[in-house]
Write an enzyme that holds these catalytic residues in place. Structure first.
Site, mmCIF file in Angstrom:
data_model
loop_
_atom_site.group_PDB
_atom_site.id
_atom_site.type_symbol
_atom_site.label_atom_id
_atom_site.label_comp_id
_atom_site.label_asym_id
_atom_site.label_seq_id
_atom_site.Cartn_x
_atom_site.Cartn_y
_atom_site.Cartn_z
ATOM 1 N N CYS A 11 79.183 42.591 86.810
ATOM 2 C CA CYS A 11 77.740 42.523 87.055
ATOM 3 C C CYS A 11 77.027 42.829 85.738
ATOM 4 C CB CYS A 11 77.369 43.578 88.084
ATOM 5 S SG CYS A 11 77.766 45.242 87.495
ATOM 6 N N HIS A 29 84.361 51.846 86.395
ATOM 7 C CA HIS A 29 85.596 52.210 87.096
ATOM 8 C C HIS A 29 86.601 51.072 87.058
ATOM 9 C CE1 HIS A 29 83.540 55.653 89.525
ATOM 10 N NE2 HIS A 29 84.031 56.057 88.381
ATOM 11 N N HIS A 67 77.367 54.996 85.731
ATOM 12 C CA HIS A 67 77.083 55.630 87.027
ATOM 13 C C HIS A 67 75.932 56.614 86.974
ATOM 14 C CE1 HIS A 67 81.378 54.718 86.395
ATOM 15 N NE2 HIS A 67 81.209 54.064 87.521
ATOM 16 N N CYS A 105 73.284 52.356 84.513
ATOM 17 C CA CYS A 105 72.749 51.051 84.928
ATOM 18 C C CYS A 105 71.280 51.221 85.321
ATOM 19 C CB CYS A 105 73.541 50.512 86.112
ATOM 20 S SG CYS A 105 72.837 48.958 86.724
ATOM 21 N N GLU A 148 78.336 58.395 90.717
ATOM 22 C CA GLU A 148 76.925 58.016 90.884
ATOM 23 C C GLU A 148 76.217 58.985 91.828
ATOM 24 O OE1 GLU A 148 76.102 53.929 92.120
ATOM 25 O OE2 GLU A 148 74.269 54.635 93.073
ATOM 26 N N CYS A 187 72.633 47.295 95.157
ATOM 27 C CA CYS A 187 72.209 46.383 94.081
ATOM 28 C C CYS A 187 72.551 44.928 94.392
ATOM 29 C CB CYS A 187 72.838 46.812 92.767
ATOM 30 S SG CYS A 187 74.576 46.384 92.664
ATOM 31 N N SER A 226 87.065 52.261 92.234
ATOM 32 C CA SER A 226 85.845 51.455 92.162
ATOM 33 C C SER A 226 85.231 51.333 93.556
ATOM 34 C CB SER A 226 86.177 50.062 91.611
ATOM 35 O OG SER A 226 85.155 49.155 91.954
ATOM 36 N N SER A 227 84.036 51.898 93.724
ATOM 37 C CA SER A 227 83.403 51.919 95.047
ATOM 38 C C SER A 227 83.162 50.508 95.571
ATOM 39 C CB SER A 227 82.080 52.689 94.967
ATOM 40 O OG SER A 227 81.377 52.599 96.180
ATOM 41 N N SER A 235 83.304 45.760 88.445
ATOM 42 C CA SER A 235 83.821 46.338 87.199
ATOM 43 C C SER A 235 85.120 45.683 86.743
ATOM 44 C CB SER A 235 84.019 47.847 87.385
ATOM 45 O OG SER A 235 84.624 48.126 88.629
HETATM 46 FE FE1 SF4 Z 1 76.621 46.821 88.543
HETATM 47 FE FE2 SF4 Z 1 76.499 49.275 89.595
HETATM 48 FE FE3 SF4 Z 1 74.428 48.270 88.254
HETATM 49 FE FE4 SF4 Z 1 75.097 47.252 90.619
HETATM 50 S S1 SF4 Z 1 74.322 49.316 90.207
HETATM 51 S S2 SF4 Z 1 74.475 46.094 88.771
HETATM 52 S S3 SF4 Z 1 77.342 47.424 90.561
HETATM 53 S S4 SF4 Z 1 76.472 48.748 87.417
#
Ligand code: SF4
Length: 317
Positions: free
Chosen positions: A13, A42, A75, A97, A127, A195, A223-224, A267
């Site tokens: 992502c 992750h 996170h 992020c 997170e 997200c 990785s969630s 990820s």
């Molecule tokens: Fe990627 Fe996590 Fe951001 Fe969603 S919140 S765009 S999964 S890094």
């Protein structure tokens, strides 16, 4: 011939791409070692690759020498971590992020309006720890509908909920429904804290499950969002496996089946997906197709320290 169907979208992502490139740019601009608090994202392969290029991953700031360049992972971190880093004189670059930071802001806004916060998320996830630590006052963590029934709050009229970004949309809707039934005055973003990348990959697994017999999710065990993809595949009645890479493939998973669906968590690098396809080829002839899905064109700005720096020449991903 085994039909291999690729989900679309899958894999990286925008938040993960940015976090990895932050470490790569920092390595180019400042030179190794660059310290990273927590795994930057992750994924075992990503972390190992960056480690060989001079990144040092630590659990806590006291493992970092005073003044060293330090990156916070995608996170996010608690306030106390930011304050400790500042006191220690660490040169921090924040790879949180922006969509996680948005949830932090939302939680702080609700708290400033006098609301007690309910965070829907998984205990112990980086997170979740960061988000709880970014919001002043009491934050109640709920993971299940049963947790909602057990909640004790100061004032049911002054409540708000927020969520982790990588949850199952369907499970989260159920928890929100339980919250609004028990506390009708509660405010919250519905599932919009989850997200775009998590939602798109989950939608794609729903499509994949209609088209295949078995589902493979490339992603690491911690990785969630990858775990949620595997769970959704299983809930939709398809045997579903979370694998780090091609070495985890087992021939008995594919005995007597016609098709396998392949996706990857946010990820997980596409190189690993391609290696899994090659791994499947070793079991016999395959035909590879890709499902249609939404095109993603999200890009996030780099932190100011690295906005003008050169992108790393050769990313392995
Ligand atoms: Fe990627 Fe996590 Fe951001 Fe969603 S919140 S765009 S999964 S890094």
């Amino acid at each position: 011939m085994l039909r291999v169907v690729l989900a679309q979208p899958r894999g990286f992502c925008a938040g993960v791409e940015r976090a990895i490139e932050i470490v790569e740019r920092a390595l180019v601009k400042y030179g190794p070692p660059i310290y990273v608090r927590h795994e930057i994202v992750h994924n075992r392969h990503v972390v190992e690759d960056l480690r060989t290029r001079g990144a040092i991953f630590v659990d806590e700031l006291d493992e970092i020498p005073t003044g060293a360049t330090t990156i916070f992972s995608a996170h996010g971190v608690a306030r106390v971590v930011e304050e400790t880093a500042s006191r220690r004189g660490l040169a921090v670059i924040d790879a949180t992020c922006p969509l996680v930071a948005k949830v932090h802001n939302e939680g702080r806004r609700y708290a400033a309006a006098g609301r007690e916060i309910v965070l829907i998320g998984h205990a112990g996830h980086a997170e979740v720890e960061g988000t709880i630590g970014q919001i002043p006052g009491k934050v109640h963590l709920v993971q299940t509908v049963a947790d909602v029934a057990a909640l004790t709050v100061a004032d049911p009229e002054k409540l708000a909920y927020i969520t982790q970004t990588t949850l199952s949309v369907d499970d989260t809707r159920q928890i929100i429904a339980a919250l609004t039934e028990r506390f009708p005055a509660i405010r919250g973003p519905d599932v919009r804290d989850i997200c775009y990348a998590t939602q798109n990959r989950q939608t794609a697994v729903h499509e994949l499950a209609k088209a295949v017999d078995v589902i493979l999710v490339v992603g690491s065990q911690n990785s969630s969002n990858s775990n949620r993809l595997r769970e959704i595949g299983a809930e939709l009645g398809k045997p579903s496996y979370l694998i780090d890479d091609a070495s985890a493939l087992r021939p008995d998973w594919f005995a007597g089946i016609a098709s396998v669906g392949l996706t990857a968590g946010a990820s997980a690098p596409e190189t690993l997906v391609q290696e899994v396809i090659e791994g499947l080829r070793r079991f016999g002839a395959i035909e590879v197709t890709t499902l249609e899905g939404v095109a993603e064109n999200v890009r996030f700005r780099f932190p100011p320290e690295l906005a003008d720096s050169e992108p790393a020449e050769a990313s392995s991903f």
